[in-house]
Design a protein around this motif. Sequence first.
Motif, PDB file in Angstrom:
ATOM      1  N   ARG B  59       0.772  -1.105  -0.062  1.00 15.06           N
ATOM      2  CA  ARG B  59       0.179   0.051   0.154  1.00 15.06           C
ATOM      3  C   ARG B  59       0.908   1.372   0.147  1.00 15.06           C
ATOM      4  O   ARG B  59       0.670   1.950  -0.735  1.00 15.06           O
ATOM      5  N   ASP B  60       1.596   1.412   0.918  1.00 13.86           N
ATOM      6  CA  ASP B  60       2.583   2.658   1.056  1.00 13.86           C
ATOM      7  C   ASP B  60       3.773   2.718   0.977  1.00 13.86           C
ATOM      8  O   ASP B  60       4.898   3.554   1.320  1.00 13.86           O
ATOM      9  N   THR B  61       4.359   1.509   0.004  1.00  9.65           N
ATOM     10  CA  THR B  61       5.550   1.423  -0.171  1.00  9.65           C
ATOM     11  C   THR B  61       5.630   0.606  -1.523  1.00  9.65           C
ATOM     12  O   THR B  61       4.852   0.311  -2.287  1.00  9.65           O
ATOM     13  N   PHE B  62       6.919   0.125  -1.818  1.00  5.82           N
ATOM     14  CA  PHE B  62       6.930  -0.910  -3.208  1.00  5.82           C
ATOM     15  C   PHE B  62       7.712  -1.968  -2.573  1.00  5.82           C
ATOM     16  O   PHE B  62       8.754  -2.119  -1.840  1.00  5.82           O
ATOM     17  N   GLY B  63       7.543  -3.137  -3.259  1.00  2.00           N
ATOM     18  CA  GLY B  63       8.161  -4.407  -2.944  1.00  2.00           C
ATOM     19  C   GLY B  63       7.944  -5.249  -4.210  1.00  2.00           C
ATOM     20  O   GLY B  63       7.668  -4.898  -5.434  1.00  2.00           O
ATOM     21  N   ILE B  64       8.536  -6.492  -4.062  1.00  2.53           N
ATOM     22  CA  ILE B  64       8.695  -7.486  -5.200  1.00  2.53           C
ATOM     23  C   ILE B  64       7.326  -8.249  -5.180  1.00  2.53           C
ATOM     24  O   ILE B  64       6.967  -8.853  -4.035  1.00  2.53           O
ATOM     25  N   ILE B  65       6.618  -8.600  -6.438  1.00  2.19           N
ATOM     26  CA  ILE B  65       5.665  -9.595  -6.602  1.00  2.19           C
ATOM     27  C   ILE B  65       6.100 -10.647  -7.170  1.00  2.19           C
ATOM     28  O   ILE B  65       7.077 -10.573  -8.125  1.00  2.19           O
ATOM     29  N   TYR B  66       5.835 -11.979  -6.699  1.00  5.43           N
ATOM     30  CA  TYR B  66       6.533 -13.156  -7.121  1.00  5.43           C
ATOM     31  C   TYR B  66       5.338 -13.876  -7.933  1.00  5.43           C
ATOM     32  O   TYR B  66       4.223 -14.215  -7.220  1.00  5.43           O
ATOM     33  N   ILE B  67       5.531 -14.258  -8.932  1.00  5.84           N
ATOM     34  CA  ILE B  67       4.712 -15.134  -9.701  1.00  5.84           C
ATOM     35  C   ILE B  67       5.290 -16.461  -9.993  1.00  5.84           C
ATOM     36  O   ILE B  67       6.296 -16.436 -10.638  1.00  5.84           O
ATOM     37  N   THR B  68       4.627 -17.553  -9.815  1.00  5.75           N
ATOM     38  CA  THR B  68       4.959 -18.646 -10.538  1.00  5.75           C
ATOM     39  C   THR B  68       3.920 -19.347 -11.246  1.00  5.75           C
ATOM     40  O   THR B  68       2.787 -19.310 -10.633  1.00  5.75           O
ATOM     41  N   ALA B  69       3.984 -19.710 -12.538  1.00  6.87           N
ATOM     42  CA  ALA B  69       2.966 -20.774 -13.246  1.00  6.87           C
ATOM     43  C   ALA B  69       3.450 -21.642 -13.498  1.00  6.87           C
ATOM     44  O   ALA B  69       4.669 -22.094 -13.996  1.00  6.87           O
ATOM     45  N   THR B  70       2.614 -22.950 -13.117  1.00  2.22           N
ATOM     46  CA  THR B  70       3.152 -24.339 -13.584  1.00  2.22           C
ATOM     47  C   THR B  70       2.083 -24.827 -14.178  1.00  2.22           C
ATOM     48  O   THR B  70       0.789 -24.888 -13.858  1.00  2.22           O
ATOM     49  N   ILE B  71       2.466 -25.615 -15.367  1.00  7.26           N
ATOM     50  CA  ILE B  71       1.784 -26.473 -16.020  1.00  7.26           C
ATOM     51  C   ILE B  71       1.904 -27.675 -16.020  1.00  7.26           C
ATOM     52  O   ILE B  71       3.204 -28.252 -16.145  1.00  7.26           O
ATOM     53  N   ILE B  80       0.480 -16.330  -7.134  1.00  9.88           N
ATOM     54  CA  ILE B  80       1.014 -14.940  -6.968  1.00  9.88           C
ATOM     55  C   ILE B  80       1.084 -14.235  -5.563  1.00  9.88           C
ATOM     56  O   ILE B  80       0.185 -14.250  -4.925  1.00  9.88           O
ATOM     57  N   ALA B  81       2.285 -13.766  -5.264  1.00  3.94           N
ATOM     58  CA  ALA B  81       2.701 -13.575  -3.718  1.00  3.94           C
ATOM     59  C   ALA B  81       3.150 -12.038  -3.544  1.00  3.94           C
ATOM     60  O   ALA B  81       4.122 -11.604  -4.441  1.00  3.94           O
ATOM     61  N   ASP B  82       3.098 -11.634  -2.424  1.00  6.72           N
ATOM     62  CA  ASP B  82       3.784 -10.395  -2.100  1.00  6.72           C
ATOM     63  C   ASP B  82       4.343 -10.525  -0.584  1.00  6.72           C
ATOM     64  O   ASP B  82       3.822 -11.332   0.179  1.00  6.72           O
ATOM     65  N   LYS B  83       5.133  -9.901  -0.110  1.00 10.26           N
ATOM     66  CA  LYS B  83       5.806  -9.754   1.156  1.00 10.26           C
ATOM     67  C   LYS B  83       5.286  -8.360   1.694  1.00 10.26           C
ATOM     68  O   LYS B  83       6.042  -7.779   2.566  1.00 10.26           O
ATOM     69  N   GLY B  84       4.066  -8.127   1.662  1.00  9.63           N
ATOM     70  CA  GLY B  84       3.657  -6.842   2.167  1.00  9.63           C
ATOM     71  C   GLY B  84       2.743  -6.934   3.522  1.00  9.63           C
ATOM     72  O   GLY B  84       3.263  -7.679   4.171  1.00  9.63           O
ATOM     73  N   GLY B 130       2.986 -11.081   4.359  1.00 10.46           N
ATOM     74  CA  GLY B 130       2.482 -10.903   3.242  1.00 10.46           C
ATOM     75  C   GLY B 130       1.338 -12.008   2.925  1.00 10.46           C
ATOM     76  O   GLY B 130       0.800 -12.468   3.615  1.00 10.46           O
ATOM     77  N   THR B 131       0.990 -11.999   1.404  1.00  6.82           N
ATOM     78  CA  THR B 131      -0.104 -12.815   1.210  1.00  6.82           C
ATOM     79  C   THR B 131       0.189 -13.523  -0.243  1.00  6.82           C
ATOM     80  O   THR B 131       0.826 -13.204  -1.210  1.00  6.82           O
ATOM     81  N   ARG B 132      -0.428 -14.682  -0.133  1.00  4.41           N
ATOM     82  CA  ARG B 132      -0.182 -15.728  -1.480  1.00  4.41           C
ATOM     83  C   ARG B 132      -1.429 -16.042  -1.972  1.00  4.41           C
ATOM     84  O   ARG B 132      -2.192 -16.836  -1.112  1.00  4.41           O
ATOM     85  N   VAL B 133      -1.728 -15.747  -3.198  1.00  5.05           N
ATOM     86  CA  VAL B 133      -2.853 -16.374  -3.855  1.00  5.05           C
ATOM     87  C   VAL B 133      -2.435 -17.552  -4.822  1.00  5.05           C
ATOM     88  O   VAL B 133      -1.592 -17.427  -5.631  1.00  5.05           O
ATOM     89  N   VAL B 134      -3.135 -18.601  -4.698  1.00  6.55           N
ATOM     90  CA  VAL B 134      -2.919 -19.603  -5.385  1.00  6.55           C
ATOM     91  C   VAL B 134      -4.034 -20.082  -6.252  1.00  6.55           C
ATOM     92  O   VAL B 134      -5.237 -20.421  -5.717  1.00  6.55           O
TER      93      VAL B 134
END
Lengths: 103, 149
Positions: B59-71, B80-84, B130-134
């Motif tokens: 929200r009030d900062t910048f960080g790295i967004i991590y995406i892994t897609a696996t087939i 899709i994850a953040d360390k926020g 942080g939050t991780r959505v799968v």
Amino acid sequence: MANVEFEVKNSQLKIYISGEIDHHSAFSIKDIIDAQILKVSPRTAVMNFEKVTFMDSSGIGLILARYRFCQNCGTSLYVQGLNSQTQKVLNLAGIKTIKEIIN
Amino acid sequence: MKSQNFIKLNFPSKSVNEGFARSAVAAFCAQLDPTVEQINDIKTAVSEAVTNCIVHGYRDTFGIIYITATITDNTVKIKIADKGVGIEDVNRAMQPLFTTDTAGERAGIGFAVMQSFMDSVKVKSALGKGTRVVMTKKIKPRDQNVITA
């Protein structure tokens, strides 16, 4: 990236949006649209989505916030030119108060 | 035997990257020969999840967004994850129309879009971590009744 163009005819403001509507692009066009509505003060405003190639829920936020803005300005807002992708996103919000008009 | 393929994307939480993220994941999924509608569903769900990382996680900062897609076979799994900041009450956050936005520009249906457009959505979050959505989506092979010359 999204772009917006305007056309005024018989107290109707047409708002042609093109490109992809997401959180990033919606933020960049919302103030331009509001400024134009204030400037023209039309009886009706029509948001045209014919040239929108992608839209996520930011598009719904964009429409709903403009709807409230128009209500305060005494303008009726319409939405037109939705394709299957944009319509599918809009359906999720269950928007019923904004009518779609067909030319 | 299961065939598997994957990509990893890490990028800063700048809103200009939303378009890149959904297009990159969609391009990776193209190998499953999805329909236009299926590709649009994936793009929209990725766009919602990445936007959440930017608007809420960082929200009030910048960080790295991590995406892994696996087939795996015909199913794509997208993490899709953040360390926020994390989400205090995940169930509440996932309620349609729930939003913390006070400016009225956000509809509050991001999670509803993900749930509607994907087969499954799981959210794990810890305050301050942080939050991780799968999300997963199965792309059924299309009928092979096209005769090629």
